[in-house]
Design a protein around this motif. Structure first.
Motif, mmCIF file in Angstrom:
data_model
loop_
_atom_site.group_PDB
_atom_site.id
_atom_site.type_symbol
_atom_site.label_atom_id
_atom_site.label_comp_id
_atom_site.label_asym_id
_atom_site.label_seq_id
_atom_site.Cartn_x
_atom_site.Cartn_y
_atom_site.Cartn_z
ATOM 1 N N SER A 7 54.449 110.079 46.009
ATOM 2 C CA SER A 7 54.362 109.109 47.110
ATOM 3 C C SER A 7 53.026 109.236 47.844
ATOM 4 C CB SER A 7 55.535 109.284 48.078
ATOM 5 O OG SER A 7 55.551 110.598 48.603
ATOM 6 N N VAL A 8 52.490 110.455 47.917
ATOM 7 C CA VAL A 8 51.172 110.634 48.544
ATOM 8 C C VAL A 8 50.090 110.028 47.637
ATOM 9 C CG1 VAL A 8 49.533 112.302 49.475
ATOM 10 C CG2 VAL A 8 51.984 112.708 49.724
ATOM 11 N N ALA A 9 50.264 110.197 46.322
ATOM 12 C CA ALA A 9 49.312 109.587 45.386
ATOM 13 C C ALA A 9 49.338 108.064 45.520
ATOM 14 C CB ALA A 9 49.640 110.007 43.951
ATOM 15 N N ALA A 10 50.526 107.509 45.653
ATOM 16 C CA ALA A 10 50.644 106.047 45.803
ATOM 17 C C ALA A 10 49.934 105.590 47.073
ATOM 18 C CB ALA A 10 52.115 105.649 45.833
ATOM 19 N N PHE A 11 50.093 106.352 48.140
ATOM 20 C CA PHE A 11 49.400 106.025 49.402
ATOM 21 C C PHE A 11 47.886 106.064 49.209
ATOM 22 C CE2 PHE A 11 47.251 108.261 52.969
ATOM 23 C CZ PHE A 11 47.107 107.175 53.827
ATOM 24 N N LEU A 12 47.399 107.172 48.614
ATOM 25 C CA LEU A 12 45.943 107.343 48.479
ATOM 26 C C LEU A 12 45.321 106.287 47.573
ATOM 27 C CD1 LEU A 12 45.563 111.229 48.313
ATOM 28 C CD2 LEU A 12 44.808 109.705 50.159
ATOM 29 N N ALA A 13 46.086 105.787 46.610
ATOM 30 C CA ALA A 13 45.547 104.771 45.701
ATOM 31 C C ALA A 13 45.606 103.369 46.296
ATOM 32 C CB ALA A 13 46.327 104.791 44.380
ATOM 33 N N GLY A 14 46.359 103.206 47.356
ATOM 34 C CA GLY A 14 46.655 101.863 47.848
ATOM 35 C C GLY A 14 45.852 101.439 49.065
ATOM 36 N N PRO A 15 46.083 100.215 49.524
ATOM 37 C CA PRO A 15 45.297 99.647 50.620
ATOM 38 C C PRO A 15 45.518 100.354 51.962
ATOM 39 C CG PRO A 15 47.084 98.165 49.976
ATOM 40 C CD PRO A 15 47.041 99.239 48.960
ATOM 41 N N ASP A 16 46.669 101.025 52.134
ATOM 42 C CA ASP A 16 46.893 101.747 53.399
ATOM 43 C C ASP A 16 45.922 102.909 53.573
ATOM 44 O OD1 ASP A 16 48.882 100.072 54.198
ATOM 45 O OD2 ASP A 16 50.530 101.402 53.640
ATOM 46 N N ALA A 17 45.294 103.339 52.458
ATOM 47 C CA ALA A 17 44.344 104.457 52.531
ATOM 48 C C ALA A 17 42.905 103.965 52.403
ATOM 49 C CB ALA A 17 44.658 105.467 51.426
ATOM 50 N N SER A 18 42.666 102.712 52.819
ATOM 51 C CA SER A 18 41.364 102.085 52.562
ATOM 52 C C SER A 18 40.196 102.810 53.231
ATOM 53 C CB SER A 18 41.393 100.618 53.007
ATOM 54 O OG SER A 18 41.847 100.531 54.341
ATOM 55 N N TYR A 19 40.479 103.625 54.267
ATOM 56 C CA TYR A 19 39.380 104.339 54.947
ATOM 57 C C TYR A 19 39.431 105.844 54.679
ATOM 58 C CZ TYR A 19 35.620 104.383 58.440
ATOM 59 O OH TYR A 19 34.404 104.497 59.076
ATOM 60 N N MET A 20 40.244 106.259 53.707
ATOM 61 C CA MET A 20 40.346 107.679 53.327
ATOM 62 C C MET A 20 39.315 107.961 52.240
ATOM 63 S SD MET A 20 42.975 109.211 54.929
ATOM 64 C CE MET A 20 43.379 110.572 53.855
ATOM 65 N N VAL A 21 38.371 108.819 52.529
ATOM 66 C CA VAL A 21 37.283 109.120 51.580
ATOM 67 C C VAL A 21 36.989 110.622 51.611
ATOM 68 C CG1 VAL A 21 34.845 108.705 51.027
ATOM 69 C CG2 VAL A 21 36.253 106.821 51.884
ATOM 70 N N GLY A 22 37.188 111.281 50.482
ATOM 71 C CA GLY A 22 36.789 112.685 50.349
ATOM 72 C C GLY A 22 37.730 113.699 50.967
ATOM 73 N N GLN A 23 38.945 113.268 51.315
ATOM 74 C CA GLN A 23 39.892 114.155 51.993
ATOM 75 C C GLN A 23 40.829 114.850 51.003
ATOM 76 O OE1 GLN A 23 40.029 114.543 55.509
ATOM 77 N NE2 GLN A 23 38.073 113.493 55.263
ATOM 78 N N THR A 24 41.344 116.005 51.403
ATOM 79 C CA THR A 24 42.462 116.618 50.702
ATOM 80 C C THR A 24 43.658 116.618 51.658
ATOM 81 O OG1 THR A 24 41.008 118.058 49.403
ATOM 82 C CG2 THR A 24 43.326 118.675 49.516
ATOM 83 N N ILE A 25 44.747 115.979 51.219
ATOM 84 C CA ILE A 25 45.991 115.946 52.010
ATOM 85 C C ILE A 25 46.912 117.043 51.481
ATOM 86 C CG2 ILE A 25 48.074 114.613 52.529
ATOM 87 C CD1 ILE A 25 46.494 112.098 52.386
ATOM 88 N N TYR A 26 47.547 117.790 52.382
ATOM 89 C CA TYR A 26 48.394 118.916 51.975
ATOM 90 C C TYR A 26 49.874 118.643 52.250
ATOM 91 C CZ TYR A 26 44.084 121.538 51.415
ATOM 92 O OH TYR A 26 42.845 121.963 50.991
ATOM 93 N N PRO A 27 50.620 118.104 51.268
ATOM 94 C CA PRO A 27 52.085 118.012 51.422
ATOM 95 C C PRO A 27 52.680 119.364 51.011
ATOM 96 C CG PRO A 27 51.270 116.650 49.576
ATOM 97 C CD PRO A 27 50.175 117.563 49.984
ATOM 98 N N ASP A 28 52.925 120.214 52.020
ATOM 99 C CA ASP A 28 53.208 121.627 51.720
ATOM 100 C C ASP A 28 54.371 122.203 52.525
ATOM 101 O OD1 ASP A 28 52.171 121.779 54.239
ATOM 102 O OD2 ASP A 28 50.630 123.266 53.778
ATOM 103 N N GLY A 29 55.160 121.345 53.170
ATOM 104 C CA GLY A 29 56.297 121.858 53.951
ATOM 105 C C GLY A 29 55.885 122.729 55.125
ATOM 106 N N GLY A 30 54.639 122.649 55.533
ATOM 107 C CA GLY A 30 54.169 123.390 56.707
ATOM 108 C C GLY A 30 53.445 124.692 56.409
ATOM 109 N N ARG A 31 53.195 124.963 55.124
ATOM 110 C CA ARG A 31 52.614 126.282 54.788
ATOM 111 C C ARG A 31 51.220 126.494 55.372
ATOM 112 N NH1 ARG A 31 53.185 127.688 48.876
ATOM 113 N NH2 ARG A 31 55.321 127.717 49.630
#
Ligand code: NAD
Length: 258
Positions: A223-247
Motif C-alpha cells: 500500500s505504501v508502494a501504491a501511494f509512492l507510485a501514484g498522484p498522491d505522492a506527486s511532491y515526494m522526491v528522494g525520501q525513504t518512508i519507514y512502515p515499521d510499527g514504530g521501531r
C-alpha cells in the motif's frame, strides 16, 4: 505520469513483498512485469494473477548493464512501455562480523544495491524517452539506519540504497521521474521466517523492538508502494518512508506478552 493502466516492473516478485506489490498494482488496474530468479514460483504466481501479469526469469546477482537493459526491453515488448519500477528483490546473509564470508558480502551488494542501480538506469532511460515521467521505488529497510551485528552486508546494502535513492531522485526528477524508497520493519515473509524469526527467543527480541506489538503484513508495504507510485505522492522526491510499527522512533524496548 500516467495514473491508470501503467506498466510496472517488480523485481523479486515470486513471493513476499514483491508478490504483494504485484497484486496491489494489478488491483489498481495496472499491468505487472514480474522478475525473479525462482522460475517455478514466479511462473506459478504470474499464472495465478492472470493475463495482465507477465513473468520474466532473471538472476539479478549477475545482471550487468546489458542484462538490465534486456529486462526493460522485454517489458516494453510485453506492455509497450515502462511507467513504474519497483526494485524489490533482496537477499540477507547472516554471520558474525569476524566470520562474515567475502562472497556473501559481494552477492548481497550485487543483488540489493548494484542491481537496483542498473535497473534504475535502464528504466530511467526508457521513461525519459517516453517523456511522460514515471516512478521508481527502492525496497530499503530499517537497516538503512539501524545495525544488527550479524548482517553487515545487508545493512551496508540498505544504507547504500538510501543514498542511491537520493542521487537517483535528484538525477531523474528533471525528467518527471520520482524516486523514493520504502524501509520496512519486520514483515512476515519467507525472508523473515527463515532468518530473524526462527525461534521464540527471536520473536520476543523482535517484538520488544516493535511498539505496534506485531509484525507487518506484506499488503501493508504494497500500500505504501501504491501511494509512492501514484498522484498522491506527486511532491515526494528522494525520501525513504519507514512502515515499521514504530521501531525507528523507539528508544530501548517495549514489553512482550507471552
Ligand atoms: N520482510 C521483511 O521484513 C523486510 C524488511 C525490510 C526490508 N525488506 C526488503 O524487502 C525486499 C523483499 O523481501 P521479502 O521479505 O519479500 O523477501 P523474500 O525472500 O520473501 O523474497 C525476495 C524475492 O527476491 C528474489 N530474489 C532474490 N535474489 C534474486 C536474484 N538474484 N535475482 C532475482 N530475484 C531474486 C527471491 O527469489 C524472492 O522471490 C528485500 O529487498 C528485503 O531486503 C524485507
Amino acid at each position: 505520469m500516467r495514473e491508470t493502466d501503467r506498466a510496472v516492473i517488480v523485481t523479486g516478485a515470486a513471493q513476499g513483498l514483491g508478490l504483494a506489490c504485484a497484486e496491489r498494482f494489478l488491483a489498481e488496474g495496472d499491468r505487472v512485469f514480474m522478475v525473479d530468479v525462482k522460475e517455478e514460483a514466479l511462473l506459478a504466481a504470474a499464472k495465478r494473477l492472470g493475463a495482465r501479469a507477465v513473468a520474466h526469469v532473471a538472476d539479478l546477482s549477475t545482471l550487468g548493464a546489458e542484462g538490465a537493459a534486456g529486462i526493460v526491453a522485454a517489458c516494453v515488448d510485453a506492455f509497450g512501455r515502462v511507467d513504474v519500477l519497483i526494485n524489490n528483490a533482496g537477499i540477507i546473509v547472516q554471520a558474525d562480523f569476524l566470520d562474515f564470508p567475502e562472497d556473501g558480502f559481494d552477492q548481497t551488494i550485487a543483488v540489493n544495491l548494484k542491481a537496483p542501480f542498473l535497473m534504475g538506469q535502464a528504466a530511467g532511460r526508457q521513461m525519459k524517452a517516453q517523456g511522460e515521467g514515471g516512478a521508481i521505488i527502492n525496497m530499503s529497510s530499517v537497516n538503512a539506519e539501524l545495525a544488527i551485528p550479524n548482517t553487515v552486508a545487508y545493512a551496508c546494502s540498505k544504507g547504500g540504497m538510501k543514498q542511491l535513492t537520493a542521487v537517483m531522485a535528484i538525477g531523474l526528477i528533471p525528467h518527471g521521474i520520482r524516486v523514493n524508497a520504502i524501509g520496512p520493519g519486520t514483515i512476515m515473509t519467507d525472508m523473515v521466517r527463515q532468518s530473524v524469526m526462527q525461534s521464540d527467543a527471536a520473536r520476543r527480541t523482535i517484538l520488544s523492538r516493535t511498539p505496534a506489538g506485531r509484525c507487518g503484513e506484506p499488503s501493508e508495504i504494497a500500500s505504501v508502494a501504491a501511494f509512492l507510485a501514484g498522484p498522491d505522492a506527486s511532491y515526494m522526491v528522494g525520501q525513504t518512508i519507514y512502515p515499521d510499527g514504530g521501531r525507528m522512533v523507539l528508544n530501548y524496548t517495549v514489553p512482550v506478552p507471552d
